[in-house]
Write a protein that holds these residues in place. Structure first.
Motif, PDB file in Angstrom:
ATOM      1  N   LEU A  78       0.813  -1.217   0.000  1.00 34.02           N
ATOM      2  CA  LEU A  78       0.000   0.000   0.000  1.00 34.02           C
ATOM      3  C   LEU A  78       0.847   1.268   0.000  1.00 34.02           C
ATOM      4  CD1 LEU A  78      -2.804  -1.003   2.542  1.00 34.02           C
ATOM      5  CD2 LEU A  78      -2.863  -1.132   0.044  1.00 34.02           C
ATOM      6  N   GLY A  79       2.123   1.147   0.299  1.00 32.70           N
ATOM      7  CA  GLY A  79       2.989   2.317   0.362  1.00 32.70           C
ATOM      8  C   GLY A  79       3.160   2.825   1.785  1.00 32.70           C
ATOM      9  N   GLU A  80       3.917   3.894   1.919  1.00 27.67           N
ATOM     10  CA  GLU A  80       4.173   4.476   3.234  1.00 27.67           C
ATOM     11  C   GLU A  80       2.878   5.017   3.846  1.00 27.67           C
ATOM     12  OE1 GLU A  80       6.916   5.082   5.494  1.00 27.67           O
ATOM     13  OE2 GLU A  80       7.377   3.242   4.381  1.00 27.67           O
ATOM     14  N   PRO A  81       2.710   4.876   5.157  1.00 29.43           N
ATOM     15  CA  PRO A  81       1.486   5.353   5.809  1.00 29.43           C
ATOM     16  C   PRO A  81       1.216   6.827   5.512  1.00 29.43           C
ATOM     17  CG  PRO A  81       2.761   4.005   7.320  1.00 29.43           C
ATOM     18  CD  PRO A  81       3.621   4.205   6.116  1.00 29.43           C
ATOM     19  N   SER A  82      -0.047   7.150   5.232  1.00 24.14           N
ATOM     20  CA  SER A  82      -0.487   8.515   4.962  1.00 24.14           C
ATOM     21  C   SER A  82      -1.990   8.551   5.155  1.00 24.14           C
ATOM     22  CB  SER A  82      -0.122   8.941   3.544  1.00 24.14           C
ATOM     23  OG  SER A  82      -0.876   8.187   2.597  1.00 24.14           O
ATOM     24  N   LEU A  83      -2.589   9.730   5.058  1.00 22.26           N
ATOM     25  CA  LEU A  83      -4.037   9.843   5.206  1.00 22.26           C
ATOM     26  C   LEU A  83      -4.756   8.969   4.186  1.00 22.26           C
ATOM     27  CD1 LEU A  83      -4.443  13.703   5.781  1.00 22.26           C
ATOM     28  CD2 LEU A  83      -4.429  11.882   7.494  1.00 22.26           C
ATOM     29  N   GLU A  84      -4.277   8.957   2.953  1.00 19.44           N
ATOM     30  CA  GLU A  84      -4.907   8.160   1.900  1.00 19.44           C
ATOM     31  C   GLU A  84      -4.640   6.675   2.095  1.00 19.44           C
ATOM     32  OE1 GLU A  84      -2.840  10.721   1.386  1.00 19.44           O
ATOM     33  OE2 GLU A  84      -4.316  12.255   0.839  1.00 19.44           O
ATOM     34  N   VAL A  85      -3.438   6.343   2.532  1.00 20.89           N
ATOM     35  CA  VAL A  85      -3.091   4.931   2.716  1.00 20.89           C
ATOM     36  C   VAL A  85      -3.891   4.315   3.862  1.00 20.89           C
ATOM     37  CG1 VAL A  85      -1.224   3.374   3.452  1.00 20.89           C
ATOM     38  CG2 VAL A  85      -0.833   5.038   1.634  1.00 20.89           C
ATOM     39  N   TYR A  86      -4.172   5.075   4.924  1.00 16.37           N
ATOM     40  CA  TYR A  86      -5.003   4.544   6.013  1.00 16.37           C
ATOM     41  C   TYR A  86      -6.362   4.103   5.479  1.00 16.37           C
ATOM     42  CZ  TYR A  86      -1.664   6.697   9.297  1.00 16.37           C
ATOM     43  OH  TYR A  86      -0.527   7.058   9.991  1.00 16.37           O
ATOM     44  N   PRO A 102      -9.792   8.749  13.898  1.00 16.25           N
ATOM     45  CA  PRO A 102      -8.882   9.868  14.173  1.00 16.25           C
ATOM     46  C   PRO A 102      -7.659   9.923  13.253  1.00 16.25           C
ATOM     47  CG  PRO A 102      -9.554   8.795  16.219  1.00 16.25           C
ATOM     48  CD  PRO A 102     -10.025   7.928  15.107  1.00 16.25           C
ATOM     49  N   LEU A 103      -7.387   8.846  12.513  1.00 16.46           N
ATOM     50  CA  LEU A 103      -6.190   8.821  11.667  1.00 16.46           C
ATOM     51  C   LEU A 103      -6.426   9.421  10.289  1.00 16.46           C
ATOM     52  CD1 LEU A 103      -4.811   5.227  12.399  1.00 16.46           C
ATOM     53  CD2 LEU A 103      -4.236   7.375  13.548  1.00 16.46           C
ATOM     54  N   VAL A 104      -7.676   9.626   9.912  1.00 16.35           N
ATOM     55  CA  VAL A 104      -7.964  10.075   8.548  1.00 16.35           C
ATOM     56  C   VAL A 104      -8.578  11.468   8.569  1.00 16.35           C
ATOM     57  CG1 VAL A 104      -8.259   7.709   7.758  1.00 16.35           C
ATOM     58  CG2 VAL A 104     -10.252   8.987   8.541  1.00 16.35           C
ATOM     59  N   ALA A 105      -8.486  12.148   7.439  1.00 22.72           N
ATOM     60  CA  ALA A 105      -8.996  13.513   7.361  1.00 22.72           C
ATOM     61  C   ALA A 105     -10.506  13.552   7.525  1.00 22.72           C
ATOM     62  CB  ALA A 105      -8.582  14.135   6.016  1.00 22.72           C
ATOM     63  N   ASP A 106     -11.195  12.602   6.922  1.00 21.59           N
ATOM     64  CA  ASP A 106     -12.650  12.536   6.996  1.00 21.59           C
ATOM     65  C   ASP A 106     -13.042  11.108   7.336  1.00 21.59           C
ATOM     66  OD1 ASP A 106     -15.361  12.627   6.782  1.00 21.59           O
ATOM     67  OD2 ASP A 106     -15.411  12.974   4.611  1.00 21.59           O
ATOM     68  N   PRO A 107     -13.481  10.841   8.577  1.00 21.55           N
ATOM     69  CA  PRO A 107     -13.843   9.474   8.955  1.00 21.55           C
ATOM     70  C   PRO A 107     -14.880   8.843   8.031  1.00 21.55           C
ATOM     71  CG  PRO A 107     -13.701  10.861  10.900  1.00 21.55           C
ATOM     72  CD  PRO A 107     -13.576  11.764   9.716  1.00 21.55           C
ATOM     73  N   GLN A 108     -15.698   9.671   7.368  1.00 20.84           N
ATOM     74  CA  GLN A 108     -16.699   9.129   6.456  1.00 20.84           C
ATOM     75  C   GLN A 108     -16.049   8.394   5.277  1.00 20.84           C
ATOM     76  OE1 GLN A 108     -20.100   9.017   6.855  1.00 20.84           O
ATOM     77  NE2 GLN A 108     -19.543   9.717   8.907  1.00 20.84           N
ATOM     78  N   ALA A 109     -14.780   8.734   5.008  1.00 21.33           N
ATOM     79  CA  ALA A 109     -14.083   8.063   3.908  1.00 21.33           C
ATOM     80  C   ALA A 109     -13.929   6.563   4.173  1.00 21.33           C
ATOM     81  CB  ALA A 109     -12.714   8.703   3.693  1.00 21.33           C
ATOM     82  N   LEU A 110     -13.983   6.176   5.444  1.00 24.43           N
ATOM     83  CA  LEU A 110     -13.835   4.759   5.784  1.00 24.43           C
ATOM     84  C   LEU A 110     -15.078   3.955   5.419  1.00 24.43           C
ATOM     85  CD1 LEU A 110     -12.076   5.168   9.243  1.00 24.43           C
ATOM     86  CD2 LEU A 110     -11.012   4.509   7.090  1.00 24.43           C
ATOM     87  N   ARG A 111     -16.194   4.623   5.168  1.00 28.78           N
ATOM     88  CA  ARG A 111     -17.414   3.906   4.804  1.00 28.78           C
ATOM     89  C   ARG A 111     -17.220   3.101   3.514  1.00 28.78           C
ATOM     90  NH1 ARG A 111     -21.959   5.035   7.513  1.00 28.78           N
ATOM     91  NH2 ARG A 111     -23.193   4.199   5.773  1.00 28.78           N
ATOM     92  N   ALA A 112     -16.325   3.568   2.655  1.00 29.19           N
ATOM     93  CA  ALA A 112     -16.059   2.822   1.424  1.00 29.19           C
ATOM     94  C   ALA A 112     -15.571   1.409   1.730  1.00 29.19           C
ATOM     95  CB  ALA A 112     -15.043   3.572   0.565  1.00 29.19           C
TER      96      ALA A 112
END
Length: 532
Positions: free
Chosen positions: A237-245, A334-344
């Motif tokens: 997945l690459g180095e940890p980042s907001l998108e990678v989380y 708390p690790l991502v910019a928008d927790p709603q993005a995790l719904r995907a």
């Protein structure tokens, strides 16, 4: 090929200890341990470690030789000896148990010794389950009894050979000590022989490891653990980042869906799908009150603790896995910019589960996808028909695997073939109970005739997808009772057969039989507990 080493010659790596935050007090007393990922703790020695079972194939893969005689390797597996390269620890985690937040849980009877490199270079963690108290034992003794250890050893390996994503088991060691247990928590405690299983996995990190950090606001620890898992176990997945989380959560969800789809298509019931029993790798972990459907019943659970709500019953497993992923998403928010993005990720779970289960069922039925809508209708109608007829799922699919040639060449014999199949695979003789399944079989036969492959090819594929042998609870119980009496022959025979569950093994037909009448209500066969 490199020569296999005795365990006492192996070199252990310790990235979890070296890279994450742990307490090093050595205090094994039960207590809260805020602010840490783990506690350094050593196994408690036992009186007389004795090797009872060993997974030769897993040992070969790890480059480890089976211990010979009463030597250092056997003592390591019993927790009596540590190597200089080991940094043993117990992990801290929390979790939801039966839907309720339980706070700190952690490795209460499991102690990880570190990682060894397999023959392909991949790292595998070796963990001793039943190795004594840790700070997370919650006033318990940290030990395991022989019956639960036999079940964990056998099922870990049996699931692997069925093709189900799972942790593995390297060894089963008797301790020579007795452990007092109340099997059903009903006031009937008694001493039982103790044992230790050496469990093996790339990591034993669970959803609950993240939950405890989030619940207590330990954001630095939460991020450090997520980064550790991504770098070591999801490097693609690459180095940890907001998108990678976000992508990482989607991959966890995808793997979890594949695992549960496999459970549902082999008839496996985990029995205790708490969030602390969910692997971050999407592999089956913690074999306690599990079982296989006998007969098919979506509401069946082997776990007496769950009899009231049936939360973890067979048919609820896909929904509970989604619930658990939602709990993990909440912890990772708390690790991502928008927790709603995790719904995907939850959508990935739902789509992957549906597609994987359908694909696995088609494979079991010897079908290739022709008309997606009608194929889905066919597979979706099967569970209700199996339940109504009280069919033994394993036997039904295996016996069905022998029929393609006859169904495709002797249509006039169809009714006779179905009569024999239903007689072999159902538990009820109630009038009309098999009408739905009989109707389904006629629909299936029509669909089968649309296939273009030869009957021999179809049958070969079905026999490779439908096991003849699974670890039925009554078989495990027979092996346990014999082992407790000092006879390991049943354990060894069962273990060998379960390594090739798709083979015929005509000399062991009794291990493929329907559940006998005496096992219907016998403790350890039909009823188990979290102590099992």
């Amino acid at each position: 090929m490199a020569t296999a080493l005795q365990l006492d010659q192996a070199t252990f790596e310790n990235p979890f200890v070296d890279e994450l935050r742990g307490e090093v007090s050595g205090n094994k007393g039960s207590r809260q341990v805020p602010g840490y990922h783990y506690s350094r703790v050593t196994p408690t020695p036992v009186r007389e470690p004795k090797l009872l079972a060993w997974s030769d194939e897993l040992g070969d893969y790890l480059g480890l030789a089976k211990p010979v005689g009463r030597g250092a390797a056997e003592s390591i597996l019993g927790g009596n000896i540590l190597l200089p390269s080991m940094k043993p620890f117990a992990a801290r985690y929390g979790g939801h148990q039966f839907g309720n937040w339980a706070g700190q849980l952690g490795d209460g009877r499991a102690i990880s010794l570190g990682q060894v490199a397999a023959t392909d270079g991949s790292p595998w963690e070796i963990q001793l389950k039943g190795a004594g108290p840790t700070p997370y034992s919650r006033r318990a003794d940290g030990r395991a009894v022989l019956r639960s250890s036999v079940r964990e050893f056998l099922c870990s390996e049996a699931m692997h050979y069925l093709g189900v994503p799972t942790t593995r088991a390297l060894s089963l060691v008797a301790t020579g000590d007795e452990v007092v247990r109340d099997m059903f928590y009903n006031g009937n405690a008694r001493p039982e022989p103790g044992a230790i299983v050496a469990r093996v996995a790339p990591t034993f990190i669970r959803f609950g490891n993240f939950q405890i950090m989030a619940a207590l606001g330990e954001m630095d620890n939460l991020r450090a653990l997520a980064d550790y898992v991504i770098r070591h176990h999801y490097p693609e997945l690459g180095e940890p980042s907001l998108e990678v989380y976000v992508r990482w959560f989607e991959e966890v969800a995808r793997r979890t869906a594949v695992m549960v789809a496999h459970w549902m298509t082999v008839g496996f019931v985990h029995g205790v799908m708490n969030t602390d029993n969910m692997s971050i790798l999407g592999v089956t972990i913690d074999y306690g009150p599990y079982g296989w459907l006998e007969p098919y019943d979506p509401d069946w659970t082997p776990n007496t603790t769950d009899f009231g709500s049936r939360r973890y019953a067979f048919g609820q497993q896909p929904h509970v896995a989604m619930w658990n992923l939602m709990a993990l998403a909440q912890a990772l928010g708390p690790l991502v910019a928008d927790p709603q993005a995790l719904r995907a990720g939850l959508d990935v779970y739902a789509d992957t589960f549906s597609a994987t289960q359908h694909e696995l069922l088609l494979r079991k039925l010897g079908l290739t996808a022709l008309d997606n809508a009608s194929d889905h209708a066919l597979t979706e109608a099967l569970p209700a028909a199996l339940a109504e007829a009280e069919a033994d799922m394993t036997i039904f699919f295996r016996q069905l695997s022998y029929l393609p040639a006859a169904l495709l060449t002797a249509e006039a014999q169809e009714e006779k073939l179905f009569n024999e199949l239903l007689a072999q695979s159902t538990y009820t003789d109630a009038p009309g109970a098999d009408l739905g399944l009989r109707e389904w079989l006629h629909r299936y036969a029509l669909r089968l005739r649309q296939e273009t492959a030869s009957p021999e090819t179809i049958q070969e594929g079905m026999l490779a997808a439908n096991p003849k042998y699974v670890l039925r609870n009554y078989l495990a119980q027979q092996a346990i009772e014999a082992a407790e009496a000092g006879d390991l022959s049943k354990l060894n025979t069962l273990f060998e057969v379960l390594k090739t569950p798709f083979a015929e093994h005509p000399e062991h037909e009794e291990l493929a039989a329907k559940r006998p009448e005496w096992a219907q209500d016998k403790p350890g066969c039909a009823t188990l507990s979290c102590s099992s």
